[in-house]
Design a protein around this motif. Structure first.
Motif, mmCIF file in Angstrom:
data_model
loop_
_atom_site.group_PDB
_atom_site.id
_atom_site.type_symbol
_atom_site.label_atom_id
_atom_site.label_comp_id
_atom_site.label_asym_id
_atom_site.label_seq_id
_atom_site.Cartn_x
_atom_site.Cartn_y
_atom_site.Cartn_z
ATOM 1 N N ILE A 42 0.801 -1.231 0.000
ATOM 2 C CA ILE A 42 0.000 0.000 0.000
ATOM 3 C C ILE A 42 0.830 1.277 0.000
ATOM 4 C CG2 ILE A 42 -2.013 -1.096 1.061
ATOM 5 C CD1 ILE A 42 -1.167 0.096 3.732
ATOM 6 N N GLY A 43 2.153 1.172 -0.126
ATOM 7 C CA GLY A 43 2.966 2.380 -0.211
ATOM 8 C C GLY A 43 3.285 2.981 1.144
ATOM 9 N N THR A 44 3.604 4.263 1.141
ATOM 10 C CA THR A 44 4.063 4.934 2.363
ATOM 11 C C THR A 44 3.179 6.096 2.809
ATOM 12 O OG1 THR A 44 5.496 6.420 1.100
ATOM 13 C CG2 THR A 44 6.466 4.340 1.858
ATOM 14 N N GLN A 45 2.303 6.601 1.937
ATOM 15 C CA GLN A 45 1.396 7.701 2.271
ATOM 16 C C GLN A 45 -0.030 7.289 1.927
ATOM 17 O OE1 GLN A 45 2.400 10.599 3.786
ATOM 18 N NE2 GLN A 45 4.480 9.748 3.836
ATOM 19 N N TYR A 46 -0.991 7.628 2.815
ATOM 20 C CA TYR A 46 -2.360 7.139 2.663
ATOM 21 C C TYR A 46 -3.376 8.270 2.822
ATOM 22 C CZ TYR A 46 0.749 3.513 4.427
ATOM 23 O OH TYR A 46 1.841 2.721 4.649
ATOM 24 N N PRO A 47 -4.570 8.087 2.261
ATOM 25 C CA PRO A 47 -5.621 9.102 2.410
ATOM 26 C C PRO A 47 -6.012 9.285 3.875
ATOM 27 C CG PRO A 47 -6.174 7.523 0.682
ATOM 28 C CD PRO A 47 -4.998 6.963 1.402
ATOM 29 N N ALA A 48 -6.243 10.513 4.270
ATOM 30 C CA ALA A 48 -6.707 10.828 5.624
ATOM 31 C C ALA A 48 -8.208 11.072 5.584
ATOM 32 C CB ALA A 48 -5.981 12.042 6.168
ATOM 33 N N TYR A 49 -8.971 10.190 6.222
ATOM 34 C CA TYR A 49 -10.426 10.322 6.227
ATOM 35 C C TYR A 49 -10.907 11.248 7.334
ATOM 36 C CZ TYR A 49 -10.049 6.355 3.105
ATOM 37 O OH TYR A 49 -9.704 5.541 2.065
ATOM 38 N N THR A 50 -10.133 11.326 8.405
ATOM 39 C CA THR A 50 -10.395 12.258 9.507
ATOM 40 C C THR A 50 -9.021 12.727 10.013
ATOM 41 O OG1 THR A 50 -10.227 10.795 11.431
ATOM 42 C CG2 THR A 50 -12.318 10.739 10.194
ATOM 43 N N PRO A 51 -8.979 13.732 10.881
ATOM 44 C CA PRO A 51 -7.686 14.147 11.442
ATOM 45 C C PRO A 51 -6.986 13.050 12.237
ATOM 46 C CG PRO A 51 -9.331 15.868 11.753
ATOM 47 C CD PRO A 51 -10.064 14.663 11.257
ATOM 48 N N LYS A 52 -7.702 11.989 12.621
ATOM 49 C CA LYS A 52 -7.108 10.917 13.412
ATOM 50 C C LYS A 52 -6.603 9.751 12.568
ATOM 51 C CE LYS A 52 -9.717 11.872 17.654
ATOM 52 N NZ LYS A 52 -10.544 11.291 18.735
ATOM 53 N N THR A 53 -6.803 9.804 11.269
ATOM 54 C CA THR A 53 -6.340 8.723 10.404
ATOM 55 C C THR A 53 -4.817 8.639 10.409
ATOM 56 O OG1 THR A 53 -8.227 9.091 8.916
ATOM 57 C CG2 THR A 53 -6.404 7.774 8.066
ATOM 58 N N VAL A 54 -4.286 7.435 10.557
ATOM 59 C CA VAL A 54 -2.847 7.206 10.417
ATOM 60 C C VAL A 54 -2.537 7.225 8.925
ATOM 61 C CG1 VAL A 54 -0.953 5.603 10.804
ATOM 62 C CG2 VAL A 54 -2.757 5.831 12.523
ATOM 63 N N ARG B 21 -0.560 -6.861 21.654
ATOM 64 C CA ARG B 21 -1.668 -7.099 22.584
ATOM 65 C C ARG B 21 -2.728 -8.040 22.026
ATOM 66 N NH1 ARG B 21 -3.759 -0.845 22.561
ATOM 67 N NH2 ARG B 21 -4.518 -0.762 20.428
ATOM 68 N N GLY B 22 -2.622 -8.409 20.751
ATOM 69 C CA GLY B 22 -3.528 -9.398 20.186
ATOM 70 C C GLY B 22 -4.729 -8.834 19.462
ATOM 71 N N TYR B 23 -4.863 -7.527 19.380
ATOM 72 C CA TYR B 23 -5.977 -6.911 18.653
ATOM 73 C C TYR B 23 -5.591 -5.502 18.214
ATOM 74 C CZ TYR B 23 -7.056 -4.192 22.884
ATOM 75 O OH TYR B 23 -6.991 -3.341 23.959
ATOM 76 N N ALA B 24 -6.200 -5.060 17.123
ATOM 77 C CA ALA B 24 -5.956 -3.720 16.576
ATOM 78 C C ALA B 24 -7.103 -2.792 16.949
ATOM 79 C CB ALA B 24 -5.810 -3.790 15.060
ATOM 80 N N THR B 25 -6.829 -1.498 16.929
ATOM 81 C CA THR B 25 -7.848 -0.519 17.284
ATOM 82 C C THR B 25 -8.053 0.494 16.159
ATOM 83 O OG1 THR B 25 -6.244 0.954 18.337
ATOM 84 C CG2 THR B 25 -7.311 -0.694 19.735
ATOM 85 N N GLU B 26 -9.216 1.085 16.177
ATOM 86 C CA GLU B 26 -9.569 2.179 15.253
ATOM 87 C C GLU B 26 -10.473 3.133 16.017
ATOM 88 O OE1 GLU B 26 -12.891 2.714 11.819
ATOM 89 O OE2 GLU B 26 -11.864 0.795 11.930
ATOM 90 N N LEU B 27 -10.023 4.343 16.197
ATOM 91 C CA LEU B 27 -10.796 5.331 16.953
ATOM 92 C C LEU B 27 -11.003 6.560 16.081
ATOM 93 C CD1 LEU B 27 -12.089 6.116 19.655
ATOM 94 C CD2 LEU B 27 -9.863 7.019 20.371
ATOM 95 N N GLU B 28 -12.148 6.650 15.455
ATOM 96 C CA GLU B 28 -12.516 7.767 14.576
ATOM 97 C C GLU B 28 -11.484 7.973 13.450
ATOM 98 O OE1 GLU B 28 -15.199 10.942 16.728
ATOM 99 O OE2 GLU B 28 -13.237 10.867 17.716
ATOM 100 N N GLU B 29 -10.896 6.917 12.963
ATOM 101 C CA GLU B 29 -9.920 7.032 11.877
ATOM 102 C C GLU B 29 -10.593 6.994 10.507
ATOM 103 O OE1 GLU B 29 -6.297 4.692 12.176
ATOM 104 O OE2 GLU B 29 -6.837 4.240 14.252
#
Length: 270
Positions: A165-177, A193-201
């Motif tokens: 997926i490359g090195t730069q990605y679309p930002a859907y919100t200010p919290k998107t990585v 920790r065994g699970y991934a998170t997504e918080l308003e990304e």
């Protein structure tokens, strides 16, 4: 091969391609189309589009609303989609587990697998605290901005992720990585920790936790998630509880697919 047969085969292939291009013109944003729109989108002639749409309607691939004049995807496509889903081992193994999880937690429960550079929803159930008026099944989503995507990439190396997926990605919100370093850090944290998170990304006001699902080889082949509005997820109070149940159910699906904890994944993580 006789010349006439060659022309016949070539013409048949062209007709199939044209018919499929018409079906692909129906999207989430535009689930209904007029013939004039299909002509404009495909670049085909009016008579060609009318003929092909008539054939697709006769075969049940599209339906026509006489009152509005609009066409939409028909029941034959839905039937074929059901056949495809039922052939998926991950779908068969996880469907009841995801449904029970949604009922138990009152949240959305989803199963997805990776198709190329996107995730693809195989199952989607909604709990009483996270209702939707539509299904996510069959939809695609970005890998970098979702907990499901991060879980699906959790057994890939940094080099594999960059190639994917490359090195730069679309930002859907200010919290998107939105860069590789941030994404690798998030994936490493989730792997630990065994699970991934997504918080308003991906969308404001929503959160998601996702855990990987492995097959008998140890490879990540799918991911299970719980999701919903921030108020329903209540992560400050419920995150540990949700994560424990999520990992437990993802492990159950993995076991059903033949995975044992001693199995070594095909690709090393790093």
């Amino acid at each position: 091969m006789p010349r006439s047969t060659t022309r016949e085969v070539g013409g048949g292939t062209q007709s199939v391609e044209r018919a499929l291009s018409l079906l692909c013109a129906f999207t989430e944003e535009h689930p209904e189309r007029r013939v004039s729109e299909l002509v404009q989108l495909t670049g085909l002639g009016q008579s060609t589009v009318s003929r092909l749409v008539g054939t697709l309607e006769a075969l049940g691939f599209v339906t026509h609303d006489q009152r509005s004049g609009l066409y939409r995807i028909g029941p034959t496509v839905v039937g074929l989609a059901g056949i495809a889903l039922n052939q998926s081992a991950a779908h068969r193994q996880s469907r009841q587990i995801a449904q029970d999880l949604a009922c138990d937690l009152g949240l959305g429960a989803n199963i997805a697998e990776r198709h190329g550079t996107e995730l693809f929803y195989l199952c989607n159930f909604e709990g009483r605290l996270a209702p939707r008026s539509f299904t996510l099944v069959g939809r695609r989503g970005p890998l970098h901005a979702t907990a499901l995507g991060k879980a699906l990439m959790s057994d890939l190396t940094a080099e594999e992720i960059e190639a994917l997926i490359g090195t730069q990605y679309p930002a859907y919100t200010p919290k998107t990585v939105a860069d590789l370093d941030g994404l690798l850090a998030a994936i490493a944290e989730g792997r630990q920790r065994g699970y991934a998170t997504e918080l308003e990304e991906l969308a404001f006001g929503r959160a998601c936790l996702a855990a990987p699902v492995r097959d008998r080889s140890g490879k990540v082949v799918a991911a299970l998630s719980v999701s919903g509005p921030l108020s329903a997820m209540d992560l400050p109070r419920r995150q540990d509880e949700l994560a424990m149940k999520l990992i437990e159910q993802a492990d159950q699906i993995s076991t059903g697919l033949g995975y044992h904890a001693s199995a070594t994944p095909l690709s090393s993580v790093g």
